[in-house]
Structures are given as structure tokens and as C-alpha cells.
Scaffold this motif. Structure first.
Motif, PDB file in Angstrom:
ATOM      1  N   ILE A  92      39.831  23.408 104.867  1.00 22.48           N
ATOM      2  CA  ILE A  92      41.065  23.963 105.670  1.00 22.48           C
ATOM      3  C   ILE A  92      41.136  25.317 105.922  1.00 22.48           C
ATOM      4  CG2 ILE A  92      42.647  24.709 103.817  1.00 22.48           C
ATOM      5  CD1 ILE A  92      43.718  22.392 106.400  1.00 22.48           C
ATOM      6  N   LEU A 143      40.426  37.486 111.085  1.00 25.22           N
ATOM      7  CA  LEU A 143      41.359  36.767 110.255  1.00 25.22           C
ATOM      8  C   LEU A 143      40.642  36.017 109.300  1.00 25.22           C
ATOM      9  CD1 LEU A 143      44.236  35.850 110.830  1.00 25.22           C
ATOM     10  CD2 LEU A 143      43.467  34.069 112.099  1.00 25.22           C
ATOM     11  N   PRO A 166      40.744  37.848 105.351  1.00 28.86           N
ATOM     12  CA  PRO A 166      42.025  37.574 104.601  1.00 28.86           C
ATOM     13  C   PRO A 166      42.040  36.102 104.035  1.00 28.86           C
ATOM     14  CG  PRO A 166      42.794  38.015 106.676  1.00 28.86           C
ATOM     15  CD  PRO A 166      41.384  38.528 106.642  1.00 28.86           C
ATOM     16  N   ALA A 167      41.726  35.332 104.866  1.00 31.09           N
ATOM     17  CA  ALA A 167      41.434  33.903 104.340  1.00 31.09           C
ATOM     18  C   ALA A 167      40.212  33.583 103.157  1.00 31.09           C
ATOM     19  CB  ALA A 167      41.004  33.024 105.330  1.00 31.09           C
ATOM     20  N   LEU A 199      41.868  35.325  99.901  1.00 27.70           N
ATOM     21  CA  LEU A 199      42.739  34.872  99.319  1.00 27.70           C
ATOM     22  C   LEU A 199      42.142  33.309  98.787  1.00 27.70           C
ATOM     23  CD1 LEU A 199      46.018  35.062 101.492  1.00 27.70           C
ATOM     24  CD2 LEU A 199      45.683  35.649  99.117  1.00 27.70           C
TER      25      LEU A 199
END
Lengths: 241, 237
Positions: free
Chosen positions: B24, B63, B66-67, B70
Motif C-alpha cells: 500500500i 512523497l 515520508p512514506a 513512516l
């Protein structure tokens, strides 16, 4: 209800959760201190915009998830749910109190943020009078906007025993904030983007979803909150522990 | 021995949504950029006129960092959660396995999961570019750099998160550190080059992504070694 609240507070004592409340206000204040001072017509607005972007865009929604998962940690570890429900307490009461605690922790976070903001303003020698009206609206708005999120996260946190799983869900939906708040059409509907929108509406010249009037935002927030809280509570009352 | 400990670790995390996260993550990043480019196609295509693929890869990379940060914190926490939830550290370490093997297996699984994730990101980016009509001649070197080097540069954080997740029973602490680090990284582009949270963005004064990745690799190894030494000596509850 008051007694459930007291016992929940006891469970939280000596846990390190109070430390987590400090993280975001501290980081936001540090960043604002490092930011160079500019001659602005509205220095407080500028300061709030800088700090609230860091605080509201990712921290606040993610922290709401951390707090919700944290509040359920004792019960998930070591079969605490069974233990708590053989006591003469209602499930609704426990759920409402747990939600209240999450919101309380978020409120503490907002208050510390306000403290940080005033501190940075003083250190930077901003002489303009503090616009309490605007600051209050922004901080309170950001707090209220966390309610649907906190309700949703509490629902997931009570349902799943793993600590990381509800947070994973939270992260998956919080990251898109970076892009979603640019969109005037979708931004206000996105529960994870609402805190930053509520905190920044009125603080700066808007773009994207920041142009949405606060009334619209408030209606969406209230609707989302009612939906998530009722859904979570209904599920919690019927769940086999 | 490490291979067998890893096999045991896979069993422990079988029912956890780790692979779901690994898919995901890149799917979300690519999907969001698909929405971004889809909604403002004309504007963005005009902005990146000279280098359509470069623009797309840059946006995805921005983008993806950060994905990645985390995601690695979450996966690291999940890898350690079984032992914490069932108070099984004593049991695990009472088995005839070395602490070195247990710690290394968890770290290695984190690396594998994230490497798969980065591969999916590269494939997804190429597919998105082709789907947007940027042609099929994608710049392979640039794509691989933007997909894999952030992973190498993020190694210190993987070592740190694994160490914290394994050491602390309260998973809120490592996860909050991960969250705070991610948010720091969003602001790190302006900071100086020694700042580790800047490395995954591959920006430095030499203009060479390999410098960031090399720094990450070295720091990652050091932190892994430090965490291992601590884990090997500590008393478990």
C-alpha cells in the motif's frame, strides 16, 4: 462516569504519554525560532502559519492516532478488557471516558502549542499585541477538528489488539494530506486534513482548501464525528471481548 | 543460523499486515501522484515540459520519502510486537539462538520488506509515466536512483527503529520518534548536509546522490552495531 475517569487517569500515570504531548509543540517552536525574522504587517499571523503547518499537517492527526492506541494499550495487553468489564461499569461509560481522555491529551497538546507560540513570539521580540481572538479560534478549531479522527482511531484501536495496526491505518490516510489540502474540492471532506485546515483558515492568505469558509468545515467535522463516534460505540458495545 | 531464525520470524509475522503495508505504501504514493498529475495534467506537463519523466520521478520521490520513513517505523514496531504482546522475549532468547541472530534477523526482514516496497515503487512509477503518455523511454538510471537510494540513505533510521522497537515495550515511543523524524525530514531540505533526515532526499552540496546514500549506509551500519551490542548485553523482562 467520574470514577471511570479517575481510574483511567491512574492507568495513565507513570506512563510516558506526557512526554509525547510535548514533542510537537517543541519541534514547532524550534522550527519557528530558526526561521529568520521578517518585517511583517501581521507577525503573529505569520508565526502561527509557520508553526501550525508543521503541527497540524501531520503531527496532530498522527498524534490523535498514537493517543487512541495508547489509551487501549493496558486493556489489550494481558486481557484487561475482560477484567474491566466484570466491574460494575457500562461499556458506554468506558468508551466515552476513553474518548474524553484522547481529546484531553490533544487539548494539552494545543495548550502547549499556544505556550510555545507565545514564547517564540516573546523571544523574537514581536511587539504587536497578541491577537487572542485569532489564536483562540485557530487552536480551538484545530482541536475540534481532531474529534472525528480521534473517534475513528479509538474505534479501530479498541477493535484491533495490535498497537501498530491502527497507527498504520492512520499513517496511510494522513500522508495524502500533503497533497489533499491543495485541493479546494476534496480538502474539506478529508478527515485527516481537517485539523490543519481549521488551524490555518484565517491565519494566512488562503490557497486550495484554505479558502473554504469555516462554517462548511464545521458542518463536515460535526457530521464526521457523529458518524465515527456512533459507529465505534455501537461496535464496542456488541464486541466480544 | 540466521536463515533459520529468519524463517521463524516470518512465521511470527505471517498474520500481520506487513506485506499489506509494503504494497500500500508505494501504491499510495503512485496513486496520489496519478491523482495529482491527472487533476492538473496541463499545468504540470507545462511546468515539466523539458523533462517530463524527471518531473514525475521528482514528485514521486518527494512523497515517497515520508512514506518510507513512516513505513519503516511501523514495520519495525510490528516485527517486535509479538514478543512484547505476549511477554515472550525470555522465551525467544531461551531458545538455542544467539541474540546476534535474533536482532539481525529482525533487521534483515525489515530490509527485505522495504527493498520489495522500493522495487514496487520503481515499477509503479514507470507504469504511471507510461500511462500518462510520457513515452516508454524512461530514464532508468534516474528512476533507480530515486527508488533505491533513499532506501539506502534511510538505513540509520531502520537500525534506530528496530533497536527502539525491540528494546522498549511501550511502542508509542519508537512510533512517535518515527513520526517526529518524518516531519523533521519534510523541513530538512533547508538544513545542512550532516543532518541525517535530509539524506533520503539525496540532496547535498556535491550534487551527488551517492554521497547521501553512502553516509546513510555507514551511519546505518554503525547504529546497527551499537544496537546489537546493547541488545546482546541487556537484561530482558
Amino acid at each position: 462516569m467520574w470514577r471511570i475517569f479517575r481510574s483511567e487517569l491512574l492507568k495513565l500515570r507513570k506512563s510516558h504519554i506526557t512526554l509525547l504531548v510535548f514533542v510537537s509543540p517543541l519541534l514547532a517552536s524550534l522550527l519557528a525560532l530558526l526561521e529568520s525574522v521578517q518585517e511583517e504587517a501581521f507577525p503573529w499571523h505569520q508565526l502561527l502559519a509557520t508553526m501550525a503547518l508543521l503541527h497540524g499537517l501531520l503531527f496532530l492527526p498522527l498524534l490523535a492516532g498514537v493517543f487512541a492506541a495508547f489509551i487501549c494499550r493496558y486493556e489489550h495487553a494481558g486481557g484487561g478488557w475482560k477484567q474491566i468489564f466484570v466491574l460494575p461499569v457500562s461499556r458506554t461509560g468506558v468508551y466515552v471516558v476513553k474518548f474524553g481522555l484522547v481529546m484531553g491529551l490533544l487539548l494539552a497538546c494545543q495548550l502547549l502549542f499556544l505556550g510555545g507560540l507565545l514564547g517564540v513570539g516573546m523571544l523574537k521580540g514581536i511587539e504587536a499585541p497578541v491577537p487572542w481572538d485569532m489564536l483562540g479560534r485557530s487552536l480551538l478549531g484545530g482541536w475540534v477538528a481532531c474529534a472525528p479522527l480521534a473517534a475513528l482511531q479509538l474505534a479501530v484501536s479498541t477493535a484491533w489488539s495490535s498497537f501498530a495496526a491502527p497507527l498504520a491505518l492512520n499513517v496511510i490516510f494522513t500522508l495524502p494530506n500533503i497533497l489533499v489540502i491543495n485541493s479546494e474540492k476534496f480538502g474539506p471532506w478529508y478527515p485527516w486534513g481537517q485539523p490543519v485546515l481549521a488551524m490555518l483558515s484565517g491565519a494566512q492568505d488562503g490557497f486550495g482548501a484554505f479558502l473554504v469558509p469555516p462554517e462548511t468545515l464545521l458542518i463536515v467535522i460535526a457530521g464526521g464525528f457523529a458518524l465515527f463516534f456512533a459507529g465505534g460505540l455501537l461496535y464496542f458495545r456488541r464486541k466480544a471481548m | 543460523m540466521i536463515a533459520r531464525v529468519m524463517a521463524a520470524e516470518w512465521l511470527k509475522i505471517r498474520k500481520k499486515p506487513i506485506w499489506f503495508l509494503a504494497v500500500i505504501g508505494p501504491a499510495g504514493v503512485v496513486g496520489l501522484q496519478a491523482a495529482n498529475f491527472g487533476l492538473r495534467y496541463d499545468y504540470l506537463v507545462k511546468q515539466y515540459e523539458d523533462d517530463l519523466w524527471g518531473g514525475l520521478i521528482g514528485n514521486v520521490h518527494y512523497l515517497a520519502v515520508p512514506a518510507l520513513l513512516l513505513g519503516l517505523a511501523l514495520v519495525a514496531s510490528m516485527l517486535a510486537s509479538l514478543e512484547h504482546q505476549t511477554n515472550a522475549w525470555k522465551q525467544t532468547l531461551a531458545l538455542p539462538v544467539t541474540r546476534f541472530a535474533v536482532f539481525t534477523a529482525k533487521f534483515a526482514i525489515l530490509l527485505v520488506v522495504l527493498a520489495v516496497s522500493c522495487t514496487l515503487l520503481a515499477v509503479g512509477t514507470a507504469a504511471l509515466g507510461a500511462g500518462l503518455g510520457f513515452g516508454y523511454a524512461f530514464p532508468a538510471g534516474e528512476l533507480l536512483t530515486a527508488s533505491y537510494l533513499p532506501f539506502v540513505a534511510a538505513m540509520p533510521f531502520m537500525a534506530l527503529q528496530i533497536w527502539m522497537s525491540v528494546t522498549l515495550s511501550n511502542q508509542a515511543v519508537p512510533l512517535t520518534v518515527g513520526i517526529a523524524g518524518t516531519i523533521l525530514s519534510l523541513y530538512s531540505v533547508r538544513m545542512s548536509d550532516w543532518f541525517p533526515w535530509k539524506w533520503p532526499y539525496l540532496i547535498n552540496e556535491w550534487n551527488d546522490p551517492l554521497v547521501s546514500a553512502g553516509a546513510g549506509l555507514a551511519a546505518g551500519f554503525l547504529l546497527y552495531a551499537a544496537g546489537l551490542v546493547h541488545f546482546a548485553r541487556r537484561d530482558v523482562k
